[in-house]
Motif scaffolding. Structure first.
Motif, PDB file in Angstrom:
ATOM      1  N   ARG A  20       0.824  -1.215   0.000  1.00 42.91           N
ATOM      2  CA  ARG A  20       0.000   0.000   0.000  1.00 42.91           C
ATOM      3  C   ARG A  20       0.854   1.260   0.000  1.00 42.91           C
ATOM      4  NH1 ARG A  20      -5.145  -1.559   0.232  1.00 42.91           N
ATOM      5  NH2 ARG A  20      -5.620  -3.500   1.288  1.00 42.91           N
ATOM      6  N   PHE A  21       2.102   1.148   0.449  1.00 44.51           N
ATOM      7  CA  PHE A  21       3.019   2.281   0.403  1.00 44.51           C
ATOM      8  C   PHE A  21       3.616   2.450  -0.985  1.00 44.51           C
ATOM      9  CE2 PHE A  21       7.367   3.956   0.880  1.00 44.51           C
ATOM     10  CZ  PHE A  21       7.059   5.202   1.414  1.00 44.51           C
ATOM     11  N   SER A  22       3.899   1.352  -1.659  1.00 41.76           N
ATOM     12  CA  SER A  22       4.594   1.407  -2.946  1.00 41.76           C
ATOM     13  C   SER A  22       3.676   1.492  -4.160  1.00 41.76           C
ATOM     14  CB  SER A  22       5.479   0.172  -3.103  1.00 41.76           C
ATOM     15  OG  SER A  22       6.424   0.118  -2.069  1.00 41.76           O
ATOM     16  N   TYR A  23       2.375   1.211  -3.985  1.00 44.17           N
ATOM     17  CA  TYR A  23       1.454   1.152  -5.121  1.00 44.17           C
ATOM     18  C   TYR A  23       0.147   1.877  -4.819  1.00 44.17           C
ATOM     19  CZ  TYR A  23       4.480  -2.650  -6.712  1.00 44.17           C
ATOM     20  OH  TYR A  23       5.552  -3.392  -7.108  1.00 44.17           O
ATOM     21  N   PHE A  24      -0.474   2.405  -5.883  1.00 45.63           N
ATOM     22  CA  PHE A  24      -1.853   2.877  -5.819  1.00 45.63           C
ATOM     23  C   PHE A  24      -2.725   1.655  -6.101  1.00 45.63           C
ATOM     24  CE2 PHE A  24       0.165   6.900  -7.333  1.00 45.63           C
ATOM     25  CZ  PHE A  24      -0.170   7.690  -6.250  1.00 45.63           C
ATOM     26  N   ILE A  25      -3.555   1.252  -5.152  1.00 45.64           N
ATOM     27  CA  ILE A  25      -4.403   0.079  -5.310  1.00 45.64           C
ATOM     28  C   ILE A  25      -5.689   0.500  -6.026  1.00 45.64           C
ATOM     29  CG2 ILE A  25      -5.592  -1.802  -4.124  1.00 45.64           C
ATOM     30  CD1 ILE A  25      -2.533  -1.795  -3.719  1.00 45.64           C
ATOM     31  N   ASP A  26      -5.947  -0.081  -7.218  1.00 49.31           N
ATOM     32  CA  ASP A  26      -7.151   0.253  -7.969  1.00 49.31           C
ATOM     33  C   ASP A  26      -8.295  -0.722  -7.689  1.00 49.31           C
ATOM     34  OD1 ASP A  26      -5.967   2.436  -9.079  1.00 49.31           O
ATOM     35  OD2 ASP A  26      -5.637   1.551 -11.048  1.00 49.31           O
ATOM     36  N   ASP A  27      -8.016  -2.005  -7.698  1.00 47.48           N
ATOM     37  CA  ASP A  27      -9.066  -3.001  -7.547  1.00 47.48           C
ATOM     38  C   ASP A  27      -8.474  -4.210  -6.829  1.00 47.48           C
ATOM     39  OD1 ASP A  27     -11.561  -4.053  -7.794  1.00 47.48           O
ATOM     40  OD2 ASP A  27     -11.453  -4.412  -9.961  1.00 47.48           O
ATOM     41  N   THR A  28      -9.284  -4.903  -6.030  1.00 44.21           N
ATOM     42  CA  THR A  28      -8.798  -6.102  -5.350  1.00 44.21           C
ATOM     43  C   THR A  28      -9.677  -7.295  -5.720  1.00 44.21           C
ATOM     44  OG1 THR A  28     -10.102  -5.665  -3.369  1.00 44.21           O
ATOM     45  CG2 THR A  28      -7.837  -4.842  -3.388  1.00 44.21           C
ATOM     46  N   PHE A  29      -9.062  -8.477  -5.692  1.00 44.82           N
ATOM     47  CA  PHE A  29      -9.742  -9.722  -6.023  1.00 44.82           C
ATOM     48  C   PHE A  29      -9.412 -10.750  -4.956  1.00 44.82           C
ATOM     49  CE2 PHE A  29      -8.817  -7.554  -9.960  1.00 44.82           C
ATOM     50  CZ  PHE A  29      -9.989  -7.675 -10.687  1.00 44.82           C
ATOM     51  N   GLU A  30     -10.402 -11.576  -4.609  1.00 47.18           N
ATOM     52  CA  GLU A  30     -10.144 -12.716  -3.741  1.00 47.18           C
ATOM     53  C   GLU A  30      -9.960 -13.921  -4.652  1.00 47.18           C
ATOM     54  OE1 GLU A  30     -12.189 -14.208   0.195  1.00 47.18           O
ATOM     55  OE2 GLU A  30     -13.310 -14.900  -1.555  1.00 47.18           O
ATOM     56  N   VAL A  31      -8.767 -14.505  -4.642  1.00 42.91           N
ATOM     57  CA  VAL A  31      -8.473 -15.624  -5.528  1.00 42.91           C
ATOM     58  C   VAL A  31      -7.999 -16.822  -4.716  1.00 42.91           C
ATOM     59  CG1 VAL A  31      -7.854 -14.084  -7.420  1.00 42.91           C
ATOM     60  CG2 VAL A  31      -6.073 -14.952  -5.956  1.00 42.91           C
ATOM     61  N   GLY A  32      -8.231 -18.002  -5.256  1.00 44.73           N
ATOM     62  CA  GLY A  32      -7.741 -19.218  -4.634  1.00 44.73           C
ATOM     63  C   GLY A  32      -6.319 -19.493  -5.074  1.00 44.73           C
ATOM     64  N   ILE A  33      -5.649 -20.351  -4.337  1.00 44.26           N
ATOM     65  CA  ILE A  33      -4.270 -20.729  -4.660  1.00 44.26           C
ATOM     66  C   ILE A  33      -4.216 -22.246  -4.757  1.00 44.26           C
ATOM     67  CG2 ILE A  33      -1.847 -20.406  -4.053  1.00 44.26           C
ATOM     68  CD1 ILE A  33      -2.770 -18.482  -1.871  1.00 44.26           C
ATOM     69  N   ALA A  34      -3.584 -22.769  -5.794  1.00 45.41           N
ATOM     70  CA  ALA A  34      -3.398 -24.215  -5.929  1.00 45.41           C
ATOM     71  C   ALA A  34      -2.214 -24.620  -5.064  1.00 45.41           C
ATOM     72  CB  ALA A  34      -3.163 -24.582  -7.389  1.00 45.41           C
ATOM     73  N   LEU A  35      -2.501 -25.309  -3.961  1.00 44.06           N
ATOM     74  CA  LEU A  35      -1.466 -25.689  -3.002  1.00 44.06           C
ATOM     75  C   LEU A  35      -1.462 -27.191  -2.774  1.00 44.06           C
ATOM     76  CD1 LEU A  35      -2.171 -22.991  -0.262  1.00 44.06           C
ATOM     77  CD2 LEU A  35      -0.316 -22.974  -1.905  1.00 44.06           C
ATOM     78  N   GLY A  36      -0.306 -27.691  -2.350  1.00 41.79           N
ATOM     79  CA  GLY A  36      -0.198 -29.089  -1.937  1.00 41.79           C
ATOM     80  C   GLY A  36      -0.506 -29.206  -0.451  1.00 41.79           C
ATOM     81  N   GLY A  37      -0.651 -30.423   0.026  1.00 38.49           N
ATOM     82  CA  GLY A  37      -1.009 -30.650   1.430  1.00 38.49           C
ATOM     83  C   GLY A  37      -0.005 -30.095   2.416  1.00 38.49           C
ATOM     84  N   SER A  38       1.288 -30.281   2.144  1.00 33.70           N
ATOM     85  CA  SER A  38       2.295 -29.791   3.085  1.00 33.70           C
ATOM     86  C   SER A  38       2.332 -28.260   3.097  1.00 33.70           C
ATOM     87  CB  SER A  38       3.677 -30.349   2.739  1.00 33.70           C
ATOM     88  OG  SER A  38       4.099 -29.910   1.465  1.00 33.70           O
ATOM     89  N   GLU A  39       1.960 -27.626   1.966  1.00 30.78           N
ATOM     90  CA  GLU A  39       1.923 -26.165   1.917  1.00 30.78           C
ATOM     91  C   GLU A  39       0.787 -25.623   2.776  1.00 30.78           C
ATOM     92  OE1 GLU A  39       3.631 -24.945  -2.410  1.00 30.78           O
ATOM     93  OE2 GLU A  39       1.736 -26.044  -2.396  1.00 30.78           O
ATOM     94  N   VAL A  40      -0.367 -26.272   2.742  1.00 28.15           N
ATOM     95  CA  VAL A  40      -1.499 -25.826   3.554  1.00 28.15           C
ATOM     96  C   VAL A  40      -1.168 -25.967   5.033  1.00 28.15           C
ATOM     97  CG1 VAL A  40      -3.921 -26.260   4.126  1.00 28.15           C
ATOM     98  CG2 VAL A  40      -3.164 -26.374   1.764  1.00 28.15           C
ATOM     99  N   LYS A  41      -0.573 -27.093   5.412  1.00 28.08           N
ATOM    100  CA  LYS A  41      -0.211 -27.306   6.809  1.00 28.08           C
ATOM    101  C   LYS A  41       0.825 -26.282   7.264  1.00 28.08           C
ATOM    102  CE  LYS A  41      -1.343 -32.145   7.243  1.00 28.08           C
ATOM    103  NZ  LYS A  41      -1.836 -32.432   8.574  1.00 28.08           N
ATOM    104  N   SER A  42       1.767 -25.947   6.395  1.00 24.13           N
ATOM    105  CA  SER A  42       2.760 -24.941   6.715  1.00 24.13           C
ATOM    106  C   SER A  42       2.120 -23.562   6.857  1.00 24.13           C
ATOM    107  CB  SER A  42       3.842 -24.929   5.640  1.00 24.13           C
ATOM    108  OG  SER A  42       4.842 -24.012   5.958  1.00 24.13           O
ATOM    109  N   LEU A  43       1.154 -23.238   5.982  1.00 20.59           N
ATOM    110  CA  LEU A  43       0.440 -21.962   6.085  1.00 20.59           C
ATOM    111  C   LEU A  43      -0.309 -21.860   7.399  1.00 20.59           C
ATOM    112  CD1 LEU A  43      -1.106 -21.222   2.568  1.00 20.59           C
ATOM    113  CD2 LEU A  43       0.635 -19.918   3.775  1.00 20.59           C
ATOM    114  N   ARG A  44      -0.901 -22.957   7.839  1.00 19.32           N
ATOM    115  CA  ARG A  44      -1.647 -22.938   9.101  1.00 19.32           C
ATOM    116  C   ARG A  44      -0.749 -22.608  10.288  1.00 19.32           C
ATOM    117  NH1 ARG A  44      -6.756 -23.863   8.300  1.00 19.32           N
ATOM    118  NH2 ARG A  44      -7.432 -25.273   6.653  1.00 19.32           N
ATOM    119  N   GLN A  45       0.550 -22.862  10.156  1.00 22.36           N
ATOM    120  CA  GLN A  45       1.484 -22.485  11.215  1.00 22.36           C
ATOM    121  C   GLN A  45       1.796 -20.993  11.185  1.00 22.36           C
ATOM    122  OE1 GLN A  45       4.807 -25.130  10.555  1.00 22.36           O
ATOM    123  NE2 GLN A  45       3.946 -26.662  11.961  1.00 22.36           N
ATOM    124  N   GLY A  46       1.454 -20.313  10.071  1.00 25.66           N
ATOM    125  CA  GLY A  46       1.538 -18.858  10.010  1.00 25.66           C
ATOM    126  C   GLY A  46       2.918 -18.272   9.805  1.00 25.66           C
TER     127      GLY A  46
END
Length: 158
Positions: A20-46
């Protein structure tokens, strides 16, 4: 039994605060990400990081590049690459709109944050943005400092 409330809190995993500091935000989208199982578990750890990442069009698809999702320690040899390109899941109409904005208007796709929605799915908030010039960044910083100072003055006097 009713489903989750529409005001359910989203669990934010990673945030790109500098976007938000480096760019003028015009529009936002909520998109899904194609992830593997270990990636989801790693994301849940934050422990993910999207500070240096960006999205780009390759063919008729859009990919998230340079997003860091650390290895999940319990996954052993079935682990994932930490900075691999990840496919973003959008409708064809949205892909065409984003590709047109990138090619015609010279805009950039910037990831703002990764979070888990109320159904437990990993989502990415993707912004269609224009880069700020140096004087725009100075103006943003000046306004932010003034708002902070104004808040202090109001708190002290009022």
């Amino acid at each position: 039994m009713a489903g989750p409330s529409p005001t359910a809190v989203k669990k934010v995993v990673a945030e790109n605060r500098k976007a938000r500091f480096s760019y003028f935000i015009d529009d936002t989208f909520e998109v899904g990400i194609a992830l593997g199982g270990s990636e989801v578990k790693s994301l849940r750890q934050g422990k993910a990081n999207i500070a240096e990442s960006y999205a780009t069009a390759q063919g008729s698809e859009i990919f998230l590049i340079n997003a860091y999702i650390p290895e999940y320690l319990q996954a052993n040899r079935l682990n994932h690459e930490t900075r691999r390109p990840r496919k973003l899941l959008l409708h064809k109409r949205e892909v065409n709109k984003l590709m047109g904005a990138i090619h015609r208007e010279g805009m950039t796709l910037v990831p703002l944050r990764i979070y888990f929605n109320d159904r437990g799915r990993a989502k990415l908030e993707l912004a269609l943005a224009r880069g700020k010039k140096l004087h725009d960044k100075r103006e943003t910083e000046k306004n932010r400092d003034w708002e902070r100072q104004k808040g202090r003055l109001m708190r002290d006097r009022g």
